[in-house]
Design a protein around this motif. Structure first.
Motif, PDB file in Angstrom:
ATOM      1  N   SER A  57      -1.572  53.994  33.332  1.00  0.00           N
ATOM      2  CA  SER A  57      -0.426  53.099  33.455  1.00  0.00           C
ATOM      3  C   SER A  57       0.380  53.444  34.708  1.00  0.00           C
ATOM      4  N   PRO A  58       1.320  52.573  35.099  1.00  0.00           N
ATOM      5  CA  PRO A  58       2.199  52.922  36.220  1.00  0.00           C
ATOM      6  C   PRO A  58       2.952  54.235  35.972  1.00  0.00           C
ATOM      7  N   ARG A  59       3.361  54.491  34.722  1.00  0.00           N
ATOM      8  CA  ARG A  59       4.066  55.750  34.436  1.00  0.00           C
ATOM      9  C   ARG A  59       3.130  56.942  34.657  1.00  0.00           C
ATOM     10  N   ASP A  60       1.857  56.821  34.265  1.00  0.00           N
ATOM     11  CA  ASP A  60       0.880  57.890  34.514  1.00  0.00           C
ATOM     12  C   ASP A  60       0.763  58.169  36.011  1.00  0.00           C
ATOM     13  N   PHE A  61       0.701  57.096  36.798  1.00  0.00           N
ATOM     14  CA  PHE A  61       0.589  57.226  38.253  1.00  0.00           C
ATOM     15  C   PHE A  61       1.826  57.926  38.822  1.00  0.00           C
ATOM     16  N   TYR A  62       2.998  57.490  38.393  1.00  0.00           N
ATOM     17  CA  TYR A  62       4.253  58.093  38.856  1.00  0.00           C
ATOM     18  C   TYR A  62       4.305  59.578  38.494  1.00  0.00           C
ATOM     19  N   GLU A  63       3.926  59.917  37.287  1.00  0.00           N
ATOM     20  CA  GLU A  63       3.952  61.320  36.866  1.00  0.00           C
ATOM     21  C   GLU A  63       2.938  62.161  37.635  1.00  0.00           C
ATOM     22  N   SER A  64       1.801  61.566  38.014  1.00  0.00           N
ATOM     23  CA  SER A  64       0.831  62.326  38.813  1.00  0.00           C
ATOM     24  C   SER A  64       1.384  62.605  40.209  1.00  0.00           C
ATOM     25  N   ILE A  65       2.121  61.659  40.773  1.00  0.00           N
ATOM     26  CA  ILE A  65       2.741  61.878  42.085  1.00  0.00           C
ATOM     27  C   ILE A  65       3.761  63.005  42.008  1.00  0.00           C
ATOM     28  N   ASN A  90      13.688  43.163  37.956  1.00  0.00           N
ATOM     29  CA  ASN A  90      13.272  42.479  36.717  1.00  0.00           C
ATOM     30  C   ASN A  90      11.909  42.939  36.200  1.00  0.00           C
ATOM     31  N   LEU A  91      11.583  44.194  36.405  1.00  0.00           N
ATOM     32  CA  LEU A  91      10.386  44.783  35.803  1.00  0.00           C
ATOM     33  C   LEU A  91      10.848  45.597  34.601  1.00  0.00           C
ATOM     34  N   SER A  92      10.394  45.207  33.434  1.00  0.00           N
ATOM     35  CA  SER A  92      10.842  45.889  32.220  1.00  0.00           C
ATOM     36  C   SER A  92      10.298  47.308  32.173  1.00  0.00           C
ATOM     37  N   GLU A  93      11.011  48.175  31.478  1.00  0.00           N
ATOM     38  CA  GLU A  93      10.554  49.556  31.343  1.00  0.00           C
ATOM     39  C   GLU A  93       9.247  49.611  30.560  1.00  0.00           C
ATOM     40  N   GLU A  94       9.024  48.651  29.663  1.00  0.00           N
ATOM     41  CA  GLU A  94       7.778  48.614  28.883  1.00  0.00           C
ATOM     42  C   GLU A  94       6.549  48.461  29.777  1.00  0.00           C
ATOM     43  N   ALA A  95       6.696  47.768  30.907  1.00  0.00           N
ATOM     44  CA  ALA A  95       5.560  47.558  31.818  1.00  0.00           C
ATOM     45  C   ALA A  95       5.046  48.887  32.372  1.00  0.00           C
ATOM     46  N   TRP A  96       5.890  49.893  32.441  1.00  0.00           N
ATOM     47  CA  TRP A  96       5.484  51.197  32.963  1.00  0.00           C
ATOM     48  C   TRP A  96       4.470  51.889  32.060  1.00  0.00           C
ATOM     49  N   TRP A 100      -2.784  49.213  33.966  1.00  0.00           N
ATOM     50  CA  TRP A 100      -2.690  48.426  35.198  1.00  0.00           C
ATOM     51  C   TRP A 100      -3.345  47.065  35.032  1.00  0.00           C
ATOM     52  N   GLY A 101      -4.442  46.996  34.289  1.00  0.00           N
ATOM     53  CA  GLY A 101      -5.160  45.746  34.126  1.00  0.00           C
ATOM     54  C   GLY A 101      -4.442  44.727  33.266  1.00  0.00           C
ATOM     55  N   SER A 102      -3.461  45.163  32.471  1.00  0.00           N
ATOM     56  CA  SER A 102      -2.794  44.231  31.559  1.00  0.00           C
ATOM     57  C   SER A 102      -1.471  43.695  32.087  1.00  0.00           C
ATOM     58  N   ILE A 103      -0.982  44.242  33.189  1.00  0.00           N
ATOM     59  CA  ILE A 103       0.265  43.716  33.740  1.00  0.00           C
ATOM     60  C   ILE A 103      -0.062  42.682  34.816  1.00  0.00           C
ATOM     61  N   GLY A 105       0.078  40.524  38.410  1.00  0.00           N
ATOM     62  CA  GLY A 105       0.014  40.957  39.798  1.00  0.00           C
ATOM     63  C   GLY A 105       1.382  41.312  40.349  1.00  0.00           C
ATOM     64  N   GLY A 106       2.380  40.478  40.054  1.00  0.00           N
ATOM     65  CA  GLY A 106       3.748  40.751  40.532  1.00  0.00           C
ATOM     66  C   GLY A 106       4.314  42.013  39.908  1.00  0.00           C
ATOM     67  N   GLU A 107       4.075  42.221  38.615  1.00  0.00           N
ATOM     68  CA  GLU A 107       4.543  43.442  37.960  1.00  0.00           C
ATOM     69  C   GLU A 107       3.867  44.658  38.583  1.00  0.00           C
ATOM     70  N   GLY A 108       2.575  44.525  38.867  1.00  0.00           N
ATOM     71  CA  GLY A 108       1.841  45.622  39.485  1.00  0.00           C
ATOM     72  C   GLY A 108       2.409  45.995  40.855  1.00  0.00           C
ATOM     73  N   GLN A 109       2.784  44.995  41.650  1.00  0.00           N
ATOM     74  CA  GLN A 109       3.372  45.268  42.942  1.00  0.00           C
ATOM     75  C   GLN A 109       4.731  45.954  42.796  1.00  0.00           C
ATOM     76  N   ARG A 110       5.533  45.490  41.845  1.00  0.00           N
ATOM     77  CA  ARG A 110       6.860  46.100  41.656  1.00  0.00           C
ATOM     78  C   ARG A 110       6.754  47.521  41.134  1.00  0.00           C
ATOM     79  N   ALA A 111       5.728  47.815  40.327  1.00  0.00           N
ATOM     80  CA  ALA A 111       5.551  49.162  39.782  1.00  0.00           C
ATOM     81  C   ALA A 111       4.835  50.080  40.754  1.00  0.00           C
ATOM     82  N   ASN A 112       4.123  49.513  41.716  1.00  0.00           N
ATOM     83  CA  ASN A 112       3.345  50.303  42.667  1.00  0.00           C
ATOM     84  C   ASN A 112       4.280  50.788  43.698  1.00  0.00           C
TER      85      ASN A 112
END
Length: 112
Positions: A57-65, A90-96, A100-103, A105-112
């Motif tokens: 998930s985006p949170r996994d990616f952030y924590e790895s960084i 406007n990206l909900s905390e739940e999206a984190w 990655w495959g379930s969010i 494209g726009g959510e993915g860009q905002r979380a990336n």
């Protein structure tokens, strides 16, 4: 900008993937030549227009960084929380916590 005018070359130089042959790059008044590459890259971010091809998930990616040495050596008050910033976009905390495959494209860009 139009194709071939140097957008990618500029971004590669900015991220220190390519050497600047002419001129200099400065960040907050400091030349890139005086800052080690890992330290420079911890301050200069790239937001891709492509959908990430990452597992987890985006949170996994952030924590790895955050596990990288350049981030562990930062003072805790020296950066803003990307999850809080993304809420302003406007990206909900739940999206984190979604894969990655379930969010979208726009959510993915905002979380990336």
């Amino acid at each position: 900008g139009r194709s071939g005018i140097g957008k990618s070359r500029f971004l590669r130089a900015l991220s220190k993937l390519d050497v600047c042959k002419d001129g200099s790059i400065y960040l907050n008044g400091k030349s890139s030549s005086g800052i080690l590459i890992p330290n420079w890259r911890s301050r200069v971010m790239w937001v891709s227009q492509d959908r990430p091809t990452l597992s987890g998930s985006p949170r996994d990616f952030y924590e790895s960084i955050l596990s990288y040495a350049t981030y562990q050596n930062r003072k805790s008050g020296n950066y803003r929380d990307p999850i809080e910033i993304a809420k302003q976009w406007n990206l909900s905390e739940e999206a984190w916590d979604q894969s990655w495959g379930s969010i979208s494209g726009g959510e993915g860009q905002r979380a990336n």
